[in-house]
Design a protein around this motif. Structure first.
Motif, PDB file in Angstrom:
ATOM      1  N   CYS A  62       0.832  -1.209   0.000  1.00 40.69           N
ATOM      2  CA  CYS A  62       0.000   0.000   0.000  1.00 40.69           C
ATOM      3  C   CYS A  62       0.869   1.262   0.000  1.00 40.69           C
ATOM      4  CB  CYS A  62      -0.943  -0.021   1.193  1.00 40.69           C
ATOM      5  SG  CYS A  62      -2.039  -1.468   1.166  1.00 40.69           S
ATOM      6  N   THR A  63       2.011   1.185   0.680  1.00 40.70           N
ATOM      7  CA  THR A  63       2.950   2.313   0.697  1.00 40.70           C
ATOM      8  C   THR A  63       3.535   2.519  -0.701  1.00 40.70           C
ATOM      9  OG1 THR A  63       3.447   1.912   3.026  1.00 40.70           O
ATOM     10  CG2 THR A  63       5.059   3.187   1.770  1.00 40.70           C
ATOM     11  N   THR A  64       3.926   1.430  -1.355  1.00 37.67           N
ATOM     12  CA  THR A  64       4.477   1.509  -2.716  1.00 37.67           C
ATOM     13  C   THR A  64       3.439   2.072  -3.679  1.00 37.67           C
ATOM     14  OG1 THR A  64       5.946  -0.353  -2.301  1.00 37.67           O
ATOM     15  CG2 THR A  64       5.487   0.159  -4.605  1.00 37.67           C
ATOM     16  N   GLU A  65       2.213   1.538  -3.609  1.00 36.66           N
ATOM     17  CA  GLU A  65       1.155   1.989  -4.514  1.00 36.66           C
ATOM     18  C   GLU A  65       0.868   3.481  -4.318  1.00 36.66           C
ATOM     19  OE1 GLU A  65      -3.207   0.505  -6.058  1.00 36.66           O
ATOM     20  OE2 GLU A  65      -2.716   0.173  -3.947  1.00 36.66           O
ATOM     21  N   GLY A  66       0.716   3.899  -3.068  1.00 42.13           N
ATOM     22  CA  GLY A  66       0.458   5.308  -2.782  1.00 42.13           C
ATOM     23  C   GLY A  66       1.585   6.201  -3.278  1.00 42.13           C
ATOM     24  N   GLY A  67       2.823   5.739  -3.094  1.00 42.47           N
ATOM     25  CA  GLY A  67       3.989   6.495  -3.560  1.00 42.47           C
ATOM     26  C   GLY A  67       4.011   6.627  -5.071  1.00 42.47           C
ATOM     27  N   ASP A  68       3.591   5.569  -5.763  1.00 39.59           N
ATOM     28  CA  ASP A  68       3.541   5.612  -7.227  1.00 39.59           C
ATOM     29  C   ASP A  68       2.522   6.653  -7.703  1.00 39.59           C
ATOM     30  OD1 ASP A  68       5.481   3.665  -7.372  1.00 39.59           O
ATOM     31  OD2 ASP A  68       4.107   2.027  -7.878  1.00 39.59           O
ATOM     32  N   PHE A  69       1.376   6.735  -7.025  1.00 42.81           N
ATOM     33  CA  PHE A  69       0.383   7.763  -7.380  1.00 42.81           C
ATOM     34  C   PHE A  69       0.916   9.152  -7.020  1.00 42.81           C
ATOM     35  CE2 PHE A  69      -2.802   4.263  -7.503  1.00 42.81           C
ATOM     36  CZ  PHE A  69      -3.370   4.560  -8.735  1.00 42.81           C
ATOM     37  N   ARG A  70       1.527   9.255  -5.826  1.00 37.92           N
ATOM     38  CA  ARG A  70       2.095  10.538  -5.378  1.00 37.92           C
ATOM     39  C   ARG A  70       3.100  11.078  -6.399  1.00 37.92           C
ATOM     40  NH1 ARG A  70       5.786   9.077  -1.045  1.00 37.92           N
ATOM     41  NH2 ARG A  70       7.030   8.544  -2.867  1.00 37.92           N
ATOM     42  N   ASP A  71       3.985  10.213  -6.869  1.00 36.31           N
ATOM     43  CA  ASP A  71       5.053  10.637  -7.772  1.00 36.31           C
ATOM     44  C   ASP A  71       4.535  11.041  -9.154  1.00 36.31           C
ATOM     45  OD1 ASP A  71       6.648  10.047  -5.624  1.00 36.31           O
ATOM     46  OD2 ASP A  71       7.448   8.191  -6.463  1.00 36.31           O
ATOM     47  N   ARG A  72       3.290  10.697  -9.459  1.00 33.78           N
ATOM     48  CA  ARG A  72       2.697  11.036 -10.762  1.00 33.78           C
ATOM     49  C   ARG A  72       1.583  12.083 -10.645  1.00 33.78           C
ATOM     50  NH1 ARG A  72       4.749   6.430 -10.374  1.00 33.78           N
ATOM     51  NH2 ARG A  72       5.932   5.493 -12.077  1.00 33.78           N
ATOM     52  N   LYS A  73       1.454  12.688  -9.467  1.00 35.32           N
ATOM     53  CA  LYS A  73       0.323  13.598  -9.245  1.00 35.32           C
ATOM     54  C   LYS A  73       0.302  14.766 -10.230  1.00 35.32           C
ATOM     55  CE  LYS A  73      -2.533  16.085  -6.027  1.00 35.32           C
ATOM     56  NZ  LYS A  73      -2.620  17.339  -6.742  1.00 35.32           N
ATOM     57  N   GLU A  74       1.454  15.322 -10.539  1.00 34.32           N
ATOM     58  CA  GLU A  74       1.496  16.444 -11.488  1.00 34.32           C
ATOM     59  C   GLU A  74       0.908  16.043 -12.834  1.00 34.32           C
ATOM     60  OE1 GLU A  74       5.125  18.846 -12.326  1.00 34.32           O
ATOM     61  OE2 GLU A  74       5.253  18.910 -10.130  1.00 34.32           O
ATOM     62  N   ALA A  75       1.255  14.855 -13.300  1.00 35.00           N
ATOM     63  CA  ALA A  75       0.739  14.352 -14.575  1.00 35.00           C
ATOM     64  C   ALA A  75      -0.769  14.098 -14.476  1.00 35.00           C
ATOM     65  CB  ALA A  75       1.475  13.080 -14.982  1.00 35.00           C
ATOM     66  N   PHE A  76      -1.235  13.585 -13.331  1.00 37.44           N
ATOM     67  CA  PHE A  76      -2.682  13.403 -13.139  1.00 37.44           C
ATOM     68  C   PHE A  76      -3.375  14.766 -13.139  1.00 37.44           C
ATOM     69  CE2 PHE A  76      -1.719   9.074 -11.510  1.00 37.44           C
ATOM     70  CZ  PHE A  76      -2.737   8.358 -12.123  1.00 37.44           C
ATOM     71  N   ASP A  77      -2.780  15.746 -12.450  1.00 35.77           N
ATOM     72  CA  ASP A  77      -3.351  17.103 -12.434  1.00 35.77           C
ATOM     73  C   ASP A  77      -3.469  17.650 -13.855  1.00 35.77           C
ATOM     74  OD1 ASP A  77      -3.521  17.089  -9.675  1.00 35.77           O
ATOM     75  OD2 ASP A  77      -1.748  18.336  -9.355  1.00 35.77           O
ATOM     76  N   ALA A  78      -2.434  17.433 -14.657  1.00 29.22           N
ATOM     77  CA  ALA A  78      -2.428  17.925 -16.042  1.00 29.22           C
ATOM     78  C   ALA A  78      -3.532  17.261 -16.867  1.00 29.22           C
ATOM     79  CB  ALA A  78      -1.065  17.680 -16.683  1.00 29.22           C
ATOM     80  N   ALA A  79      -3.958  16.068 -16.449  1.00 27.43           N
ATOM     81  CA  ALA A  79      -5.048  15.362 -17.127  1.00 27.43           C
ATOM     82  C   ALA A  79      -6.382  15.597 -16.405  1.00 27.43           C
ATOM     83  CB  ALA A  79      -4.740  13.875 -17.209  1.00 27.43           C
TER      84      ALA A  79
END
Length: 158
Positions: free
Chosen positions: A45-62
């Motif tokens: 769960c820590t790894t998964e959350g970190g993967d989303f965290r590290d891509r948040k800017e790209a998600f925001d852009a979408a």
């Protein structure tokens, strides 16, 4: 009730981190990624959350909001979010209302014992509040990238 691709996701309101309350209908006009994970502060769960965290800017852009959900209490969620520097909110679903809405509570086996728990699952909701895509029985590795690609494709097509 089973959610189906292309169908509206029923509205819900739930307690979340940062002293907030999330109401799905308030997010109309934005895409929403809701990912369900079994337990705060565990390795996967820590790894998964970190993967989303590290891509948040790209998600925001979408134009996409990220929300994590587990049955942990709000304090456990706050600690998890702070410790991992998550830049999105986590929903505390102790009564399993959101989990049941998305049908992610499944019979699982741990050390030969059966128990009910969250099946790691992710849902992508479009700007109209309809289910665009779902991933069930998720494996963490590469998952956030796959969800991001789907969110970007959906955004590009809207």
């Amino acid at each position: 009730m089973t959610l189906a691709i292309g169908q509206p996701v029923p509205d819900f309101t739930a307690a979340a981190t940062s002293d907030s309350t999330i109401t799905l209908s308030d997010l109309k006009g934005r895409q929403v990624v809701i990912y369900f994970y079994p337990k705060a502060s565990t390795p996967g769960c820590t790894t998964e959350g970190g993967d989303f965290r590290d891509r948040k800017e790209a998600f925001d852009a979408a134009n996409t909001v990220i929300l994590g959900v587990s049955r942990d209490g709000i304090r456990a969620q706050e600690n998890f979010k702070a410790k991992q520097s998550f830049n999105f909110e986590l929903i505390s679903d102790k009564d399993e209302a959101v989990c049941r809405l998305f049908d992610v509570i499944k019979l699982k086996k741990l050390y030969g014992k059966e128990h009910l728990g969250i099946e790691r699952s992710t849902f992508l909701i479009d700007t109209e509040g309809k289910l665009a895509q779902e991933w069930r029985g998720v494996k963490v590795k590469g998952h956030a990238e796959e969800v991001l690609a789907a969110a970007q494709t959906l955004y590009a097509g809207s």
